[in-house]
Design a protein around this motif. Structure first.
Motif, PDB file in Angstrom:
ATOM      1  N   SER A  26       0.814  -1.215   0.000  1.00 32.57           N
ATOM      2  CA  SER A  26       0.000   0.000   0.000  1.00 32.57           C
ATOM      3  C   SER A  26       0.846   1.263   0.000  1.00 32.57           C
ATOM      4  CB  SER A  26      -0.922   0.022   1.222  1.00 32.57           C
ATOM      5  OG  SER A  26      -0.140  -0.027   2.405  1.00 32.57           O
ATOM      6  N   ARG A  27       2.148   1.114   0.219  1.00 35.00           N
ATOM      7  CA  ARG A  27       2.994   2.298   0.242  1.00 35.00           C
ATOM      8  C   ARG A  27       4.244   2.069  -0.591  1.00 35.00           C
ATOM      9  NH1 ARG A  27       7.336   2.110   3.797  1.00 35.00           N
ATOM     10  NH2 ARG A  27       7.453   0.244   5.103  1.00 35.00           N
ATOM     11  N   THR A  28       4.802   3.168  -1.078  1.00 35.32           N
ATOM     12  CA  THR A  28       6.002   3.079  -1.886  1.00 35.32           C
ATOM     13  C   THR A  28       7.221   2.835  -1.008  1.00 35.32           C
ATOM     14  OG1 THR A  28       6.351   5.467  -1.750  1.00 35.32           O
ATOM     15  CG2 THR A  28       5.042   4.649  -3.601  1.00 35.32           C
ATOM     16  N   ILE A  29       8.247   2.253  -1.607  1.00 39.17           N
ATOM     17  CA  ILE A  29       9.488   1.993  -0.906  1.00 39.17           C
ATOM     18  C   ILE A  29      10.624   2.043  -1.911  1.00 39.17           C
ATOM     19  CG2 ILE A  29       9.334  -0.512  -1.151  1.00 39.17           C
ATOM     20  CD1 ILE A  29      10.498  -0.685   1.728  1.00 39.17           C
ATOM     21  N   ALA A  30      11.776   2.546  -1.494  1.00 43.83           N
ATOM     22  CA  ALA A  30      12.887   2.750  -2.407  1.00 43.83           C
ATOM     23  C   ALA A  30      13.866   1.577  -2.444  1.00 43.83           C
ATOM     24  CB  ALA A  30      13.645   4.026  -2.021  1.00 43.83           C
TER      25      ALA A  30
END
Length: 122
Positions: A100-104
């Motif tokens: 549900s969330r972006t991650i690098a």
């Protein structure tokens, strides 16, 4: 399992623009976070941008020049690259993760495309 196919790479002069596309084979595309990474010869894979259903994040080196977007109806994520610099030359990879969330962190993405070459001439 999802398959990713990138397209749109090529040769461009510094200051020019390119748009990369990544088509995903999945019936649940909207539930994925999609990311773009790049890797230049002799360098580690670098985070470029990622997009979730609620927002997007960018690597510091591309902020203000690149824009990521997605079309859930077409199962496609895009990377609009403007004001390209010689240092942007790399193989660009599309990646996906169920989240549900972006991650690098590239290790957080289990699905990867084959990559597309972007070459910027100075």
């Amino acid at each position: 399992q999802v398959q990713l196919v990138e397209s749109g790479g090529g040769l461009v002069q510094a200051g020019g623009s390119l748009r990369l596309s990544c088509a995903a084979s999945t019936h649940t595309f909207s539930g994925y976070v999609l990311g773009w990474f790049r890797q230049a010869p002799g360098k580690e894979r670098e985070f470029v941008a990622a997009i979730s259903w609620s927002g997007s994040t960018y690597g510091d080196s591309v902020k203000g020049r690149f824009a990521i977007s997605r079309d859930n109806a077409k199962n496609t994520v895009y990377l609009q690259m403007n004001s390209l610099e010689f240092e942007d030359t790399a193989v660009y990879f599309c990646a996906a993760r169920v989240a549900s969330r972006t991650i690098a962190d590239p290790s957080a993405y289990p699905y990867w495309g084959q990559g597309t070459q972007v070459t910027v001439s100075s």
